[in-house]
Design an enzyme around this catalytic site. Structure first.
Site, PDB file in Angstrom:
ATOM      1  N   PHE A 130       0.889  -1.065  -0.165  1.00  0.00           N
ATOM      2  CA  PHE A 130      -0.021   0.068  -0.060  1.00  0.00           C
ATOM      3  C   PHE A 130       1.106   1.361   0.063  1.00  0.00           C
ATOM      4  CE2 PHE A 130      -2.629   3.246   1.834  1.00  0.00           C
ATOM      5  CZ  PHE A 130      -3.697   2.960   1.259  1.00  0.00           C
ATOM      6  N   ASP A 163       2.374  -5.228   8.307  1.00  0.00           N
ATOM      7  CA  ASP A 163       1.301  -4.314   8.343  1.00  0.00           C
ATOM      8  C   ASP A 163       0.022  -5.293   8.223  1.00  0.00           C
ATOM      9  OD1 ASP A 163      -0.973  -2.828   7.438  1.00  0.00           O
ATOM     10  OD2 ASP A 163       0.232  -1.150   6.500  1.00  0.00           O
TER      11      ASP A 163
HETATM   12  C1  LIG Z   1      -2.118  -1.968   3.998  1.00  0.00           C
HETATM   13  C2  LIG Z   1      -2.485  -0.419   4.491  1.00  0.00           C
HETATM   14  N1  LIG Z   1      -1.582   0.332   5.153  1.00  0.00           N
HETATM   15  C3  LIG Z   1      -1.766   1.490   5.437  1.00  0.00           C
HETATM   16  C4  LIG Z   1      -3.130   1.949   5.174  1.00  0.00           C
HETATM   17  C5  LIG Z   1      -3.668   3.477   5.469  1.00  0.00           C
HETATM   18  O1  LIG Z   1      -2.850   3.838   6.496  1.00  0.00           O
HETATM   19  P1  LIG Z   1      -3.499   5.135   7.447  1.00  0.00           P
HETATM   20  O2  LIG Z   1      -4.377   4.379   8.249  1.00  0.00           O
HETATM   21  O3  LIG Z   1      -2.336   5.978   7.965  1.00  0.00           O
HETATM   22  O4  LIG Z   1      -4.362   5.914   6.291  1.00  0.00           O
HETATM   23  C6  LIG Z   1      -3.981   1.243   4.465  1.00  0.00           C
HETATM   24  C7  LIG Z   1      -5.413   1.874   3.962  1.00  0.00           C
HETATM   25  O5  LIG Z   1      -6.243   1.430   3.499  1.00  0.00           O
HETATM   26  C8  LIG Z   1      -3.546  -0.045   4.066  1.00  0.00           C
HETATM   27  O6  LIG Z   1      -4.669  -0.646   3.190  1.00  0.00           O
END
Ligand SMILES: Cc1ncc(COP(=O)(O)O)c(C=O)c1O
Length: 421
Positions: free
Chosen positions: A144, A213
């Site tokens: 992402f 993540d």
């Molecule tokens: C894998 C992943 N990481 C990070 C995020 C977004 O991060 P944040 O909550 O800081 O907007 C998303 C949002 O869809 C995501 O899918």
């Protein structure tokens, strides 16, 4: 009644999680054509749990409105980040005391990646390692975007090079210069589930630290953070944990690493003595080191109420079993209703490689999704040509799945039939 419709009835009748749907406020009549919408976008924003509005009303009117400052202690506002972290912990296979809730996923990615580089270097120093200093951060090339942007900045700040590598290539790309590896557990675009145990073991064999993540896996499938020795993990709470728009994210730091975890954002909330108001920083023990500043209490307590849906014996294993049954059934229905070759499935078939979403590619995906939403089938479109359908087992049923595939077939036929589309 068509064969898939009959099958949906049977599957719904045998669904042990069917009663959980009542824990959510799903719209009546929000389906465009007057029916209830089929909500397949819980992988972007989870639906509203029924307990949340009443709890927030209490938090705003009584705790904030009447008790005011007293609520920091009397209502447990101050300890909410670690208390709610402990409620998320069993869902991701972590013992208590390793997760704090707060900030966004993006901010937690920064804390975790810089923290991982510092852990790798301090381990080498402690071991008197003779080799070159570890100066490489590896990032999932399919990540992402926010993780990639932040990893790039973290690399510049720590004097590392950033190396994007597809997850399957990571074991071969690791070396004695790798300090940290940042990976997505489930690919947000394709729904592919990566092999967390094997990749974590490979990173460790190279003497590096891993950050996972979990945005697209927490609340949808078992993660096993402790079991697989994960070092650090982050995730959002607004998808499968249903915490609400912009709900705070979380940071996991494995218990054995907490004493050495050196946060790049050492705010007063992670100080050993926050109300000592000292000019020098001294980190608090344990997971508290992941905290930064004053938590966003309204969002945090909405999340706490949302987590009630997991009480009363709902297990992540049961959720996973239903998630796989839902995605299998969706693929079956698409095969039954959609002419062959009209869409290409990007999500892997084997269960061990599949998250809780199905991604279908078709050239006119933007237009197709717009029409699906108009007819009450809510998924989302990811640039340039991907239709994403997320399946949240706590509130999606098999009849929903059958309807979604049927309406998809109708829309695909309609788009083809229109001249110029
Ligand atoms: C894998 C992943 N990481 C990070 C995020 C977004 O991060 P944040 O909550 O800081 O907007 C998303 C949002 O869809 C995501 O899918």
């Amino acid at each position: 009644m068509s064969e898939p419709r009959l099958r949906a009835k049977e599957l719904d009748a045998a669904d042990g999680l069917a009663a959980q749907r009542a824990e959510f406020l799903l719209d009546e009549g929000g389906g465009g054509s007057g029916g209830e919408a089929v909500y397949l976008d819980g992988n972007s924003l989870g639906a509203l749990p029924a307990a949340v509005p009443g709890r927030l009303e209490d938090v705003v009117r009584r705790q904030w409105g009447e008790l005011r400052i007293r609520s920091w202690t009397e209502e447990g506002w101050w300890t909410a980040p670690e208390r709610i972290g402990d409620r998320i912990a069993p869902l991701v296979g972590a013992a208590a005391g390793q997760i704090v809730v707060g900030d966004s996923t993006s901010v937690n990615v920064f804390k975790a990646v810089v923290g991982a580089v510092r852990l790798a270097r301090s381990a080498d120093t402690a071991a008197g390692a003779a080799g070159p200093a570890r100066d490489e951060i590896m990032v999932d090339a399919t990540t992402f975007p926010t993780d990639g942007y932040i990893a790039e900045s973290a690399a510049r700040m720590t004097g590392c090079t950033l190396r994007p590598v597809p997850p399957s290539g990571i074991p071969d790309a690791l070396g004695d210069r790798t300090a940290a590896v940042l990976l997505n557990h489930v690919d947000y675009r394709t729904g592919r589930l990566h092999d967390l145990p094997a990749l974590t073991a490979a990173v460790h064999a190279a003497g590096a630290y891993v950050v996972w993540d979990l945005c697209h896996s927490a609340g949808a499938l078992p993660v096993g953070l402790d079991e697989h020795g994960v070092d650090l993990a982050v995730g959002c709470t607004y998808k499968y944990l249903n915490g609400g728009p912009g709900a705070p994210a979380y940071l996991y730091v494995r218990a054995e690493l907490q004493d050495r975890f050196d946060s790049p954002l050492p705010g007063w909330n992670s100080h050993a003595e926050p109300f000592g108001m000292r000019p020098e920083y001294a980190p608090a023990p344990g997971a508290l080191r992941g905290r930064v500043g004053t938590p966003d209490i309204l969002s945090m307590l909405a999340l706490e109420a949302a987590l009630d849906v997991w009480d009363g014996g709902v297990t992540i294993e049961a959720v996973r079993a239903k998630s796989l049954a839902l995605t299998d059934f969706f693929l079956e229905c698409v095969e039954a209703y959609v002419p062959e070759g009209r869409v290409e499935c990007l999500t892997p078939g084997p269960h061990g490689e599949r998250g809780s979403q199905i991604a279908l590619r078709c050239p006119d995906a933007g237009d197709v999704m717009k029409r699906l939403i108009e007819r009450g089938v809510v998924g989302d479109f990811r640039h340039p040509d991907v239709l994403r359908f997320g399946f949240t087992p706590l509130y999606v049923g098999f009849a929903d799945v059958e309807r979604a595939a049927r309406v998809l077939a109708e829309v695909l036929a309609e788009v083809l039939a229109e001249p110029g589309t």
